[in-house]
Write a protein that holds these residues in place. Structure first.
Motif, PDB file in Angstrom:
ATOM      1  N   TYR B   8       0.835  -1.200   0.000  1.00  0.00           N
ATOM      2  CA  TYR B   8       0.000   0.000   0.000  1.00  0.00           C
ATOM      3  C   TYR B   8       0.868   1.248   0.000  1.00  0.00           C
ATOM      4  N   ARG B   9       0.425   2.250  -0.758  1.00  0.00           N
ATOM      5  CA  ARG B   9       1.097   3.553  -0.737  1.00  0.00           C
ATOM      6  C   ARG B   9       0.116   4.560  -0.166  1.00  0.00           C
ATOM      7  N   ILE B  10       0.525   5.264   0.855  1.00  0.00           N
ATOM      8  CA  ILE B  10      -0.376   6.243   1.471  1.00  0.00           C
ATOM      9  C   ILE B  10       0.068   7.639   1.077  1.00  0.00           C
ATOM     10  N   ASP B  11      -0.850   8.359   0.422  1.00  0.00           N
ATOM     11  CA  ASP B  11      -0.577   9.742   0.032  1.00  0.00           C
ATOM     12  C   ASP B  11      -1.169  10.657   1.102  1.00  0.00           C
ATOM     13  N   ARG B  12      -0.297  11.254   1.908  1.00  0.00           N
ATOM     14  CA  ARG B  12      -0.775  12.079   3.025  1.00  0.00           C
ATOM     15  C   ARG B  12      -1.316  13.420   2.564  1.00  0.00           C
ATOM     16  N   GLN B  13      -0.949  13.837   1.348  1.00  0.00           N
ATOM     17  CA  GLN B  13      -1.399  15.140   0.870  1.00  0.00           C
ATOM     18  C   GLN B  13      -2.739  15.066   0.138  1.00  0.00           C
ATOM     19  N   SER B  14      -3.224  13.845  -0.093  1.00  0.00           N
ATOM     20  CA  SER B  14      -4.389  13.695  -0.960  1.00  0.00           C
ATOM     21  C   SER B  14      -5.681  14.159  -0.302  1.00  0.00           C
ATOM     22  N   GLY B  15      -5.691  14.211   1.039  1.00  0.00           N
ATOM     23  CA  GLY B  15      -6.928  14.569   1.726  1.00  0.00           C
ATOM     24  C   GLY B  15      -7.892  13.402   1.835  1.00  0.00           C
ATOM     25  N   ILE B  16      -7.518  12.249   1.254  1.00  0.00           N
ATOM     26  CA  ILE B  16      -8.362  11.055   1.354  1.00  0.00           C
ATOM     27  C   ILE B  16      -7.895  10.266   2.570  1.00  0.00           C
ATOM     28  N   PRO B  17      -8.815   9.909   3.488  1.00  0.00           N
ATOM     29  CA  PRO B  17      -8.392   9.178   4.681  1.00  0.00           C
ATOM     30  C   PRO B  17      -7.619   7.910   4.305  1.00  0.00           C
ATOM     31  N   ALA B  18      -6.613   7.572   5.127  1.00  0.00           N
ATOM     32  CA  ALA B  18      -5.734   6.447   4.796  1.00  0.00           C
ATOM     33  C   ALA B  18      -6.520   5.137   4.679  1.00  0.00           C
ATOM     34  N   TYR B  19      -7.573   4.957   5.507  1.00  0.00           N
ATOM     35  CA  TYR B  19      -8.287   3.676   5.416  1.00  0.00           C
ATOM     36  C   TYR B  19      -9.015   3.564   4.079  1.00  0.00           C
ATOM     37  N   VAL B  20      -9.488   4.708   3.565  1.00  0.00           N
ATOM     38  CA  VAL B  20     -10.144   4.695   2.250  1.00  0.00           C
ATOM     39  C   VAL B  20      -9.118   4.363   1.160  1.00  0.00           C
ATOM     40  N   GLN B  21      -7.915   4.923   1.307  1.00  0.00           N
ATOM     41  CA  GLN B  21      -6.865   4.635   0.324  1.00  0.00           C
ATOM     42  C   GLN B  21      -6.550   3.146   0.302  1.00  0.00           C
ATOM     43  N   ILE B  22      -6.497   2.514   1.487  1.00  0.00           N
ATOM     44  CA  ILE B  22      -6.194   1.079   1.550  1.00  0.00           C
ATOM     45  C   ILE B  22      -7.324   0.275   0.912  1.00  0.00           C
ATOM     46  N   VAL B  23      -8.570   0.647   1.227  1.00  0.00           N
ATOM     47  CA  VAL B  23      -9.721  -0.064   0.650  1.00  0.00           C
ATOM     48  C   VAL B  23      -9.685   0.057  -0.876  1.00  0.00           C
ATOM     49  N   ARG B  24      -9.470   1.285  -1.378  1.00  0.00           N
ATOM     50  CA  ARG B  24      -9.475   1.500  -2.828  1.00  0.00           C
ATOM     51  C   ARG B  24      -8.348   0.739  -3.517  1.00  0.00           C
ATOM     52  N   GLN B  25      -7.142   0.780  -2.894  1.00  0.00           N
ATOM     53  CA  GLN B  25      -6.014   0.091  -3.522  1.00  0.00           C
ATOM     54  C   GLN B  25      -6.233  -1.419  -3.531  1.00  0.00           C
ATOM     55  N   THR B  26      -6.887  -1.929  -2.467  1.00  0.00           N
ATOM     56  CA  THR B  26      -7.187  -3.358  -2.438  1.00  0.00           C
ATOM     57  C   THR B  26      -8.195  -3.703  -3.526  1.00  0.00           C
ATOM     58  N   GLU B  27      -9.240  -2.880  -3.628  1.00  0.00           N
ATOM     59  CA  GLU B  27     -10.260  -3.132  -4.650  1.00  0.00           C
ATOM     60  C   GLU B  27      -9.650  -3.082  -6.044  1.00  0.00           C
ATOM     61  N   GLN B  28      -8.755  -2.105  -6.226  1.00  0.00           N
ATOM     62  CA  GLN B  28      -8.122  -1.995  -7.547  1.00  0.00           C
ATOM     63  C   GLN B  28      -7.278  -3.240  -7.849  1.00  0.00           C
ATOM     64  N   ALA B  29      -6.539  -3.697  -6.832  1.00  0.00           N
ATOM     65  CA  ALA B  29      -5.718  -4.899  -7.023  1.00  0.00           C
ATOM     66  C   ALA B  29      -6.604  -6.107  -7.320  1.00  0.00           C
ATOM     67  N   LEU B  30      -7.786  -6.147  -6.695  1.00  0.00           N
ATOM     68  CA  LEU B  30      -8.721  -7.247  -6.952  1.00  0.00           C
ATOM     69  C   LEU B  30      -9.282  -7.148  -8.371  1.00  0.00           C
ATOM     70  N   ARG B  31      -9.536  -5.909  -8.809  1.00  0.00           N
ATOM     71  CA  ARG B  31     -10.091  -5.691 -10.131  1.00  0.00           C
ATOM     72  C   ARG B  31      -9.083  -6.058 -11.216  1.00  0.00           C
ATOM     73  N   MET B  32      -7.809  -5.716 -10.949  1.00  0.00           N
ATOM     74  CA  MET B  32      -6.761  -5.959 -11.937  1.00  0.00           C
ATOM     75  C   MET B  32      -6.269  -7.403 -11.898  1.00  0.00           C
ATOM     76  N   GLY B  33      -6.761  -8.177 -10.928  1.00  0.00           N
ATOM     77  CA  GLY B  33      -6.293  -9.555 -10.821  1.00  0.00           C
ATOM     78  C   GLY B  33      -4.930  -9.672 -10.149  1.00  0.00           C
ATOM     79  N   VAL B  34      -4.418  -8.557  -9.591  1.00  0.00           N
ATOM     80  CA  VAL B  34      -3.149  -8.621  -8.850  1.00  0.00           C
ATOM     81  C   VAL B  34      -3.350  -9.419  -7.568  1.00  0.00           C
ATOM     82  N   LEU B  35      -4.517  -9.244  -6.950  1.00  0.00           N
ATOM     83  CA  LEU B  35      -4.896 -10.041  -5.789  1.00  0.00           C
ATOM     84  C   LEU B  35      -5.925 -11.069  -6.242  1.00  0.00           C
ATOM     85  N   ARG B  36      -5.723 -12.326  -5.802  1.00  0.00           N
ATOM     86  CA  ARG B  36      -6.666 -13.377  -6.180  1.00  0.00           C
ATOM     87  C   ARG B  36      -7.206 -14.059  -4.938  1.00  0.00           C
ATOM     88  N   VAL B  37      -8.282 -14.828  -5.132  1.00  0.00           N
ATOM     89  CA  VAL B  37      -8.894 -15.557  -4.022  1.00  0.00           C
ATOM     90  C   VAL B  37      -7.840 -16.436  -3.353  1.00  0.00           C
TER      91      VAL B  37
END
Lengths: 298, 159
Positions: B8-37
């Motif tokens: 996970y990469r956390i962008d502190r300047q983005s104004g997006i809470p870190a937990y949201v960033q983690i959720v989004r990055q996980t979802e993206q990895a799931l969407r791209m098939g980087v993360l699998r079941v």
């Protein structure tokens, strides 16, 4: 979770303290409860009373009035001393001791000593065990002081300006070390700092002091949700009446205000959600603006 | 599989809470098939050691992912992926991706910079969103974008 009956990491009622030599009150009428398991940012401008509060919490000073409790114990008593660790700004270490000697001393003085954590903290900083403490860089000295404090396996860790004198890379490393410890076991941390950006994603509770009094003692998530930053025409300022305006600034025809809305906001405003740093700055500046107003009125 | 699949990469300047960033990055990895079941997410300790964020933030993100039915936490073992978000169209060798790669080449040849390309894509997505919204005749809400994304994915699946 934050009710009055929940176990507190740090709490105070009517707390006051004055330094004999300086005269005025360093802290006055302070009441707050910091829940356990939190990583708390203690913020305030120079002279607001941060160090005094940490010294009281660590048992190095006694209150002049009111009371303070660390882990529900009176600071300085045996029950508090074994579970609370305080790293003061001057980081009192013996300069002629080697790093290994310093850790050995920690092991001798603390019955709950766990050698694994301090050894890792020192190793991760690339510090040679044979190096003399007096020859270390400020960042390395901070690491050794932290290692000594963490070796006690405290339940409450009090840190006075742990990030001062550190370059950005070391600041990140020190915060990572602290967060890792907090992830592994039940550990409450209260740390004072002026480096607001570092607190954005590390702290989940804020204790803000203003001129020796408590300005805020709140969950950071609640603070983020409750505050709005609004920009609009200065003529519309009347619409802000009835809301808690923390700080406002007029520049030409433009008005910018940080506020906690009480109900819907009337008027034409550009509204954004400020980050934690902006919220804290607003509260720190707010006091100054208020003092300015009072001076004008006088 | 150990917990070294994503970082996970956390962008502190983005104004997006870190937990949201983690959720989004996980979802993206799931969407791209980087993360699998069956994959294990990094432990809170690993995330915290790498990013210096509050461990409670990681716990909160993982709890949100668990409530969304994407992962499950097994006591003492870790947090594991239970559902994939990978769409047939998002994989490395999909026709959609090949089309896009060819389009990006043309955009580059035309002299467009990365930001120009992103702006074009965003504008096209916004226009498409607006069209869908107009069709639905519904008021604009915060969660709308996410819902629309889900609808689009549903439509893709149905097609």
């Amino acid at each position: 979770m934050t009710g009055p009956d929940e176990p507190a990491a740090l709490s105070a009622t009517g707390l006051g303290f004055r330094y004999r030599a300086r005269g005025g009150w360093a802290l006055r009428d302070c009441g707050f409860t910091v829940p356990r398991g939190r990583i708390t940012a203690l913020v305030g401008r120079n002279g607001a009373g941060k160090s005094t509060l940490l010294h009281l919490a660590g048992g190095l000073l006694r209150p002049a009035e009111g009371e303070i409790r660390a882990l529900d114990s009176v600071p300085g008593t045996a029950s508090a001393r074994s579970r609370v660790a305080l790293v003061t700004q001057d980081k009192p270490l013996y300069p002629r001791f080697t790093v290994a000697d310093t850790l050995r001393m920690g092991a001798r003085l603390n019955s709950r000593w766990d050698p694994a954590v301090p050894e890792r903290v020192v190793r991760e900083g690339g510090i040679a065990p044979g190096a003399r403490v007096g020859e270390l860089s400020p960042g390395q000295r901070t690491r050794v002081a932290l290692a000594l404090a963490l070796g006690k396996r405290p339940e409450l860790l009090l840190l006075d300006e742990p990030l001062a004198d550190l370059d950005p890379v070391v600041r990140g490393e020190v915060m990572a070390t602290l967060m890792t410890e907090a992830a592994e076991r039940e550990l409450s941390i209260v740390l004072s700092s002026h480096v607001l950006p570092e607190l954005e994603e590390t702290c989940d509770w804020v204790l803000l002091l203003r001129d020796g009094r408590v300005g805020l003692s709140e969950d950071t998530g609640t603070l983020r949700e409750d505050h709005l930053l609004v920009t609009g025409h200065a003529d519309g300022a009347a619409a802000l009446a009835g809301h808690d305006v923390v700080h406002r600034r007029t520049h030409g025809r433009q008005l910018t205000a940080l506020l906690r809305p009480r109900g819907p906001l009337d008027g034409d405003w550009h509204v954004t959600h400020p980050g934690l740093e902006e919220i804290l700055l607003g509260h720190l500046r707010g006091a100054e603006a208020l003092a300015g107003d009072l001076k004008e009125a006088a | 599989m150990e917990g070294d699949v994503v970082e996970y990469r956390i962008d502190r300047q983005s104004g997006i809470p870190a937990y949201v960033q983690i959720v989004r990055q996980t979802e993206q990895a799931l969407r791209m098939g980087v993360l699998r079941v069956g994959d294990k997410l990094p432990t809170a300790r690993e995330v915290v050691a790498a990013t210096a964020i509050n461990p409670n933030t990681v716990f909160r993100a993982y709890r949100d992912l668990e409530q969304a039915g994407l992962v499950t936490s097994r006591r003492g073992l870790g947090t594991f992926v239970t559902r994939s978000l990978a769409r047939p169209g998002a994989e490395d060798d999909s026709p959609l991706r090949a089309d896009l790669a060819a389009w990006v080449e043309r955009a580059r040849a035309a002299g467009l910079e990365r930001d120009d390309v992103l702006a074009l894509v965003t504008a096209a997505l916004d226009a498409s969103d607006e069209e869908h919204t107009a069709q639905k005749q519904r008021p604009q809400h915060k969660q709308e974008q996410q819902e629309q994304q889900e609808q689009q994915q549903q439509q893709q699946e149905d097609a």
